[in-house]
Design an enzyme around this catalytic site. Sequence first.
Site, PDB file in Angstrom:
ATOM      1  N   SER A 216     -23.630  13.508 -37.167  1.00 63.39           N
ATOM      2  CA  SER A 216     -22.474  13.909 -37.978  1.00 63.39           C
ATOM      3  C   SER A 216     -21.169  13.438 -37.344  1.00 63.39           C
ATOM      4  O   SER A 216     -21.070  13.294 -36.123  1.00 63.39           O
ATOM      5  CB  SER A 216     -22.450  15.427 -38.168  1.00 63.39           C
ATOM      6  OG  SER A 216     -22.361  16.103 -36.933  1.00 63.39           O
ATOM      7  N   LYS A 241     -27.218  15.572 -33.548  1.00 58.73           N
ATOM      8  CA  LYS A 241     -26.214  15.164 -32.569  1.00 58.73           C
ATOM      9  C   LYS A 241     -24.854  15.177 -33.247  1.00 58.73           C
ATOM     10  O   LYS A 241     -24.522  14.293 -34.039  1.00 58.73           O
ATOM     11  CB  LYS A 241     -26.494  13.761 -32.014  1.00 58.73           C
ATOM     12  CG  LYS A 241     -25.755  13.508 -30.689  1.00 58.73           C
ATOM     13  CD  LYS A 241     -25.168  12.132 -30.556  1.00 58.73           C
ATOM     14  CE  LYS A 241     -23.911  11.927 -31.313  1.00 58.73           C
ATOM     15  NZ  LYS A 241     -22.729  12.631 -30.745  1.00 58.73           N
ATOM     16  N   THR A 296     -19.846   1.832 -40.022  1.00 59.71           N
ATOM     17  CA  THR A 296     -20.789   0.833 -40.508  1.00 59.71           C
ATOM     18  C   THR A 296     -21.472   0.116 -39.354  1.00 59.71           C
ATOM     19  O   THR A 296     -22.681  -0.147 -39.388  1.00 59.71           O
ATOM     20  CB  THR A 296     -20.049  -0.185 -41.400  1.00 59.71           C
ATOM     21  OG1 THR A 296     -19.415   0.514 -42.477  1.00 59.71           O
ATOM     22  CG2 THR A 296     -20.996  -1.230 -41.956  1.00 59.71           C
ATOM     23  N   VAL A 298     -22.180   1.182 -36.317  1.00 60.38           N
ATOM     24  CA  VAL A 298     -23.202   2.006 -35.680  1.00 60.38           C
ATOM     25  C   VAL A 298     -24.441   2.110 -36.561  1.00 60.38           C
ATOM     26  O   VAL A 298     -25.581   1.988 -36.096  1.00 60.38           O
ATOM     27  CB  VAL A 298     -22.644   3.404 -35.352  1.00 60.38           C
ATOM     28  CG1 VAL A 298     -23.759   4.348 -34.893  1.00 60.38           C
ATOM     29  CG2 VAL A 298     -21.571   3.306 -34.267  1.00 60.38           C
ATOM     30  N   GLU A 322     -23.762   7.276 -44.921  1.00 62.94           N
ATOM     31  CA  GLU A 322     -22.434   7.087 -45.531  1.00 62.94           C
ATOM     32  C   GLU A 322     -21.554   6.556 -44.420  1.00 62.94           C
ATOM     33  O   GLU A 322     -21.375   7.197 -43.383  1.00 62.94           O
ATOM     34  CB  GLU A 322     -21.913   8.401 -46.111  1.00 62.94           C
ATOM     35  CG  GLU A 322     -20.662   8.227 -46.971  1.00 62.94           C
ATOM     36  CD  GLU A 322     -19.400   8.676 -46.262  1.00 62.94           C
ATOM     37  OE1 GLU A 322     -18.573   7.781 -45.944  1.00 62.94           O
ATOM     38  OE2 GLU A 322     -19.233   9.878 -46.029  1.00 62.94           O
ATOM     39  N   CYS A 356     -13.060   9.813 -45.068  1.00 64.66           N
ATOM     40  CA  CYS A 356     -13.804   8.603 -45.459  1.00 64.66           C
ATOM     41  C   CYS A 356     -13.218   8.000 -46.720  1.00 64.66           C
ATOM     42  O   CYS A 356     -13.271   6.789 -46.925  1.00 64.66           O
ATOM     43  CB  CYS A 356     -15.271   8.950 -45.706  1.00 64.66           C
ATOM     44  SG  CYS A 356     -16.058   9.929 -44.415  1.00 64.66           S
ATOM     45  N   GLU A 452     -10.810  -1.360 -41.894  1.00 69.00           N
ATOM     46  CA  GLU A 452     -10.742   0.098 -41.866  1.00 69.00           C
ATOM     47  C   GLU A 452      -9.927   0.549 -40.649  1.00 69.00           C
ATOM     48  O   GLU A 452     -10.215   0.164 -39.514  1.00 69.00           O
ATOM     49  CB  GLU A 452     -12.144   0.702 -41.787  1.00 69.00           C
ATOM     50  CG  GLU A 452     -12.137   2.216 -41.876  1.00 69.00           C
ATOM     51  CD  GLU A 452     -13.527   2.815 -41.818  1.00 69.00           C
ATOM     52  OE1 GLU A 452     -13.810   3.739 -42.599  1.00 69.00           O
ATOM     53  OE2 GLU A 452     -14.339   2.360 -40.985  1.00 69.00           O
TER      54      GLU A 452
END
Length: 570
Positions: A216, A241, A296, A298, A322, A356, A452
């Site tokens: 998260s 985690k 993205t 990771v 997501e 996000c 981003e």
Amino acid sequence: MATHAPTAPAEKPSSSLPSTSSQGVTQNAAFAGIRRVPQPVNEPNKSYAPGSPERADLKARLKSMAAEKIEIPLIIGGREIRTGRTEKSVMPHDHAHVLAEYHVAGPEHIQQAIEASAAARREWSAWPWEDRAAVLLRAAELLATTWRSTINAATMLGQSKTAFQAEIDAASEMIDFWRFNAYFAQELYLEQPISGPGVWNQMEYRPLEGFVYAISPFNFTAIGGNLTTAPALMGNTVIWKPASSAVLSGYYTLKVLEEAGMPPGVINFVPGDARDISNQLLDSSDLAGVHFTGSTEVFNGMWKKIGENIGRYRSYPRLVGETGGKDFIVVHPSADPVEVAVAIVRGGFEYQGQKCSAASRVYVPRSLWNDVRDRTIAMMNDIKVGDVADFRNFMGAVIDQKAFTKISGYLDDAKRNARILAGGTAAGDEGYFIQPTLIETSDPGYRSLCEEIFGPVVTAYVYPDNEWRETLEIVDRTSPYALTGAVFSRDRIAVREAMSALRNAAGNFYINDKPTGAVVGQQPFGGARGSGTNDKAGSKLNLVRWVSARTIKETFVPPRDFGYPFMAEQ
């Protein structure tokens, strides 16, 4: 309203699940009837207006929580584990202020979590789904009442959210996830195949074989509450985690679930080094799925590693992610400048642009630009930035030093290669504060229109009024992401053109509204392209990913002759 945050005992029983006989049959009392969960309703957002009881409760909890420094253990199989290796949780808006020290998991603890998940799964997966749902429904009621100010205060202090931003996230959205997911699970289980004469066909929705790994992010407390409990609701066990910068709110989220009756080992809480934990869990043959929200880059790395390991898993892991976004507002010449300016300010600067879905690129026709620009800057000049415990502030701090440095780099670049119209300053001595910033560029490929940033930075590109369709093409191809976007227009033909041209550019598309603020059950959330797998958190589509269906055909009177009528003599 009373508030509390009970401290769990150092040791818990190994299981509070139903007992089993020597044959392993779960001993449950019979229930004669088809149970239905309560019809879900979105949790109303409290206002925290002066004089309101919720304001007084939250102020008191903020004060008490800021005055304490707690110790946060790992929680594995219901046991609190203190590893002796600790990291600090601090206030982003006062980074010298330590709120908690949390213990960090090592390889041995991750292995313990795998084993605890397997042990809990044997019973949890056999529970009637209604009993699993009951845990979440009770958790929702606890969060709506006695735990509300604690979760909100932890989110405000640990993640620098204002009272309203914490309320719509850590309270209302998490409550909605728990209530609506129970309802969506019911709908899924009710989906059964048709049966022909003499046959009973059934569809069983089995949990996945193995554990689900939930990762998260820091920006939404509710995301942690959903990434863990959506798979758990469907009978899976989870290793969680949390983001290192959101351990405090994550810990209290798990405490709510424990109080609601979540059995030990169903959700195992393991803060620590993301790379080390992921490498160990993704190498486990028991990995059944990944539920992820984050970058993205990771997620791509995790997908690659799972692909390299694909031969070692018991079944193909479910990957639900997501990821990044470069969310847009595109404005038609027929739009209302006031509405556009408000959307830019709220969509781009609420929670410091760290949603996000936050608006970060805006395309405005030349005929409206001066009006939109001036109104936006006027509102930005009224924005107060500071300690979120001061309810007069519209913005807090960005999450940590890494984010502060990254965003500051974009501001420095804009000073050289674009035009900063408002904001553009950063001060990190006491808190990681960045002023809301509006950039104008004449280059549709300028980096702050494409990359981003995840901060309070909005970049505007001004286009000629007669290039509406060409501008839609630019919006569609500018970034690799496709999370959220908005169009403003009072011309229905233009709205339809935008919906068509940008059909694949945003998984959540807004007409005459800012691109943030998706509500569970109303706007299921998720995007495609570089923004993720688009499995729509807050909908039945997400829950489908956490089950493996089994078709069962029962024939009441089986045939007793192998032959068929066509085989008879003429």
